[in-house]
Scaffold this motif. Structure first.
Motif, PDB file in Angstrom:
ATOM      1  N   MET A  64       0.972  -1.155   0.073  1.00 45.75           N
ATOM      2  CA  MET A  64      -0.022  -0.002   0.005  1.00 45.75           C
ATOM      3  C   MET A  64       0.816   1.290  -0.036  1.00 45.75           C
ATOM      4  SD  MET A  64      -2.930  -1.292   2.769  1.00 45.75           S
ATOM      5  CE  MET A  64      -3.571   0.424   2.833  1.00 45.75           C
ATOM      6  N   LEU A  65       2.071   1.146   0.577  1.00 43.25           N
ATOM      7  CA  LEU A  65       2.800   2.324   0.656  1.00 43.25           C
ATOM      8  C   LEU A  65       3.920   2.420  -0.368  1.00 43.25           C
ATOM      9  CD1 LEU A  65       3.688   2.352   4.642  1.00 43.25           C
ATOM     10  CD2 LEU A  65       2.129   3.749   3.507  1.00 43.25           C
ATOM     11  N   GLY A  66       3.860   1.585  -1.021  1.00 46.02           N
ATOM     12  CA  GLY A  66       4.924   1.479  -2.242  1.00 46.02           C
ATOM     13  C   GLY A  66       6.301   1.203  -1.615  1.00 46.02           C
ATOM     14  N   THR A  67       6.612   0.539  -0.706  1.00 43.67           N
ATOM     15  CA  THR A  67       7.782   0.432  -0.115  1.00 43.67           C
ATOM     16  C   THR A  67       8.149  -1.124   0.371  1.00 43.67           C
ATOM     17  OG1 THR A  67       9.170   1.328   1.910  1.00 43.67           O
ATOM     18  CG2 THR A  67       7.036   0.769   2.210  1.00 43.67           C
ATOM     19  N   THR A  68       9.157  -1.364   0.946  1.00 43.89           N
ATOM     20  CA  THR A  68       9.391  -2.711   1.431  1.00 43.89           C
ATOM     21  C   THR A  68       9.103  -3.062   2.907  1.00 43.89           C
ATOM     22  OG1 THR A  68      11.676  -2.105   2.001  1.00 43.89           O
ATOM     23  CG2 THR A  68      11.416  -2.582  -0.417  1.00 43.89           C
ATOM     24  N   PRO A  69       8.960  -4.301   3.165  1.00 43.04           N
ATOM     25  CA  PRO A  69       8.863  -4.739   4.500  1.00 43.04           C
ATOM     26  C   PRO A  69      10.009  -4.293   5.298  1.00 43.04           C
ATOM     27  CG  PRO A  69       8.229  -6.621   3.018  1.00 43.04           C
ATOM     28  CD  PRO A  69       8.660  -5.509   2.104  1.00 43.04           C
ATOM     29  N   ALA A  70      11.571  -4.342   4.763  1.00 41.38           N
ATOM     30  CA  ALA A  70      12.583  -4.130   5.328  1.00 41.38           C
ATOM     31  C   ALA A  70      12.350  -2.502   5.860  1.00 41.38           C
ATOM     32  CB  ALA A  70      13.826  -3.925   4.585  1.00 41.38           C
ATOM     33  N   PHE A  71      11.720  -1.528   5.080  1.00 44.06           N
ATOM     34  CA  PHE A  71      11.629  -0.196   5.417  1.00 44.06           C
ATOM     35  C   PHE A  71      10.707   0.029   6.829  1.00 44.06           C
ATOM     36  CE2 PHE A  71       9.416   3.738   5.314  1.00 44.06           C
ATOM     37  CZ  PHE A  71      10.157   4.771   5.306  1.00 44.06           C
TER      38      PHE A  71
END
Length: 114
Positions: A28-35
């Motif tokens: 949803m955020l357009g990011t990674t789980p690591a972020f």
């Protein structure tokens, strides 16, 4: 007449209900789980855990994460972005309290005659 409740009827109406998995939140955020994990490491957000130990995020936490991503995308180091958001939150709370005290103070002010 049924009693009036301050609780939402549906948990999905509750901004603090941890409804989103890490994968879905990252998507949803357009990011990674690591972020998202790094935001937890910097103590910006602390996701709830499912019975199986998986991270779950609320809409409120996703808004905070989105703000962090915005700052990071603008070139702010993640540590600084987290600190900025914490300070913004503290400022907003202080302003809310100040406004509340002003409103209460206005009720208790003695009236002066003209």
């Amino acid at each position: 007449m049924p009693p009036v409740s301050s609780r939402p009827i549906d948990p999905l109406d509750d901004d603090d209900y941890a409804a989103y998995t890490m994968g879905r939140a990252a998507e949803m955020l357009g990011t990674t789980p690591a972020f998202l994990r790094s935001l937890g490491e910097h103590r910006l957000i602390t996701p709830l855990r499912s019975e199986g130990g998986h991270r779950r995020y609320s809409r409120y936490q996703l808004r905070i994460a989105a703000r962090a991503r915005e700052l990071v995308d603008q070139g702010t180091p993640i540590e600084a972005a987290c600190r900025i958001i914490i300070l913004e939150d503290q400022l907003e709370e202080a302003q809310r309290i100040n406004e509340q005290l002003r409103a209460e103070g206005g009720e208790h002010q003695p009236k002066t005659s003209a």
